[in-house]
Write a protein that holds these residues in place. Structure first.
Motif, mmCIF file in Angstrom:
data_model
loop_
_atom_site.group_PDB
_atom_site.id
_atom_site.type_symbol
_atom_site.label_atom_id
_atom_site.label_comp_id
_atom_site.label_asym_id
_atom_site.label_seq_id
_atom_site.Cartn_x
_atom_site.Cartn_y
_atom_site.Cartn_z
ATOM 1 N N ASP A 172 3.204 10.642 54.300
ATOM 2 C CA ASP A 172 3.431 10.973 55.707
ATOM 3 C C ASP A 172 4.664 11.843 55.883
ATOM 4 O O ASP A 172 4.668 12.790 56.670
ATOM 5 C CB ASP A 172 3.590 9.698 56.545
ATOM 6 C CG ASP A 172 2.304 8.915 56.671
ATOM 7 O OD1 ASP A 172 1.221 9.505 56.434
ATOM 8 O OD2 ASP A 172 2.366 7.716 56.996
ATOM 9 N N LYS A 173 5.722 11.524 55.142
ATOM 10 C CA LYS A 173 6.963 12.294 55.267
ATOM 11 C C LYS A 173 6.790 13.696 54.692
ATOM 12 O O LYS A 173 7.290 14.666 55.250
ATOM 13 C CB LYS A 173 8.107 11.548 54.589
ATOM 14 C CG LYS A 173 8.493 10.289 55.332
ATOM 15 C CD LYS A 173 9.602 9.545 54.658
ATOM 16 C CE LYS A 173 9.935 8.294 55.452
ATOM 17 N NZ LYS A 173 10.998 7.512 54.854
ATOM 18 N N VAL A 174 6.083 13.803 53.585
ATOM 19 C CA VAL A 174 5.825 15.120 52.999
ATOM 20 C C VAL A 174 4.974 15.945 53.957
ATOM 21 O O VAL A 174 5.253 17.127 54.194
ATOM 22 C CB VAL A 174 5.137 14.991 51.619
ATOM 23 C CG1 VAL A 174 4.695 16.340 51.096
ATOM 24 C CG2 VAL A 174 6.074 14.306 50.626
ATOM 25 N N GLU A 175 3.951 15.322 54.529
ATOM 26 C CA GLU A 175 3.085 16.029 55.477
ATOM 27 C C GLU A 175 3.878 16.506 56.693
ATOM 28 O O GLU A 175 3.694 17.622 57.173
ATOM 29 C CB GLU A 175 1.952 15.099 55.920
ATOM 30 C CG GLU A 175 0.984 15.746 56.880
ATOM 31 C CD GLU A 175 -0.087 14.780 57.366
ATOM 32 O OE1 GLU A 175 -0.595 15.005 58.475
ATOM 33 O OE2 GLU A 175 -0.394 13.803 56.653
ATOM 34 N N MET A 176 4.774 15.648 57.203
ATOM 35 C CA MET A 176 5.604 16.025 58.342
ATOM 36 C C MET A 176 6.482 17.224 57.987
ATOM 37 O O MET A 176 6.598 18.174 58.760
ATOM 38 C CB MET A 176 6.490 14.853 58.764
ATOM 39 C CG MET A 176 7.453 15.196 59.891
ATOM 40 S SD MET A 176 8.573 13.874 60.349
ATOM 41 C CE MET A 176 9.623 13.750 58.927
ATOM 42 N N ALA A 177 7.084 17.202 56.804
ATOM 43 C CA ALA A 177 7.941 18.306 56.384
ATOM 44 C C ALA A 177 7.142 19.598 56.247
ATOM 45 O O ALA A 177 7.604 20.668 56.660
ATOM 46 C CB ALA A 177 8.626 17.964 55.064
ATOM 47 N N LEU A 178 5.943 19.510 55.695
ATOM 48 C CA LEU A 178 5.111 20.700 55.545
ATOM 49 C C LEU A 178 4.711 21.253 56.909
ATOM 50 O O LEU A 178 4.744 22.469 57.139
ATOM 51 C CB LEU A 178 3.863 20.386 54.716
ATOM 52 C CG LEU A 178 4.100 20.070 53.241
ATOM 53 C CD1 LEU A 178 2.807 19.611 52.580
ATOM 54 C CD2 LEU A 178 4.679 21.266 52.519
ATOM 55 N N ARG A 179 4.326 20.368 57.810
ATOM 56 C CA ARG A 179 3.901 20.804 59.141
ATOM 57 C C ARG A 179 5.045 21.478 59.896
ATOM 58 O O ARG A 179 4.868 22.544 60.495
ATOM 59 C CB ARG A 179 3.370 19.608 59.926
ATOM 60 C CG ARG A 179 2.656 20.006 61.187
ATOM 61 C CD ARG A 179 1.942 18.871 61.913
ATOM 62 N NE ARG A 179 1.767 17.677 61.152
ATOM 63 C CZ ARG A 179 2.184 16.471 61.553
ATOM 64 N NH1 ARG A 179 2.781 16.323 62.709
ATOM 65 N NH2 ARG A 179 1.992 15.396 60.809
#
Length: 191
Positions: free
Chosen positions: A89-96
């Motif tokens: 979730d944190k990686v996805e948030m950073a990518l977004r």
């Protein structure tokens, strides 16, 4: 309705939202950070900064969004921290957030993450998300690793690798045409 109204007048509501950041309920913090992140005020930097690392990703998302608008250097460091996280979730948030704000400062971090991952199904799915983000950022530094993906062959992971190569090919439309032509030309010569 009320939150939407407060967001529409975020500049006027930001001062009151800063006062209510101390509330212990996560959803109140999230709502106050949403109002602050939509404001043009740069006064809340010191108050918002600690919430970038909040346990609840919904809270940290709006804090990070605000920091990227007001103190980009600090926001980029937080993005890099989340990219190194083991939490999807944190990686996805950073990518977004990186692609939304066009943060090219994290491209080296994305390239490192792209080249160090294994060839397991889950890792190949993560690579697809990274390739999408790199494609949206369209930084020419990523063309070398993307070419390496196109050159990769695998006996065991054909379907996931095929999806990854398709995403690489799809993302190439965002890069400078001259550099893509050279990359595709050398790829065609090898195959």
């Amino acid at each position: 309705f009320l939150l939407d109204l407060a967001v529409r007048m975020a500049d006027a509501a930001a001062t009151e939202a800063m006062r209510r950041l101390g509330d212990t309920r996560w959803y109140v913090k999230r709502n106050m950070l949403l109002i602050i992140s939509e404001s043009s005020s740069g006064e809340a930097v010191s108050q918002v900064r600690p919430y970038c690392y909040h346990d609840n990703p919904k809270v940290s998302f709006y804090a990070l969004k605000y920091m990227l608008r007001t103190d980009e250097r600090y926001g980029v460091e937080v993005l890099k921290h989340y990219l190194r996280s083991s939490s999807g979730d944190k990686v996805e948030m950073a990518l977004r957030l990186s692609s939304t704000f066009g943060i090219t400062a994290i491209v080296p971090e994305l390239i490192t993450k792209l080249t160090k991952m294994d060839r397991r199904d889950a890792d190949l799915d993560n690579k697809i998300a990274i390739v999408k983000t790199l494609g949206q950022l369209a930084d020419p530094r990523a063309l070398g690793p993307l070419k390496a993906i196109l050159d990769t062959r695998s006996v065991f992971f054909r379907d996931p690798l095929k999806k990854l190569k398709e995403e690489v090919a799809h993302s190439l439309k965002n890069y400078p045409p001259d550099e893509v032509r050279m990359m595709i030309g050398s790829f065609l010569e090898k195959n």
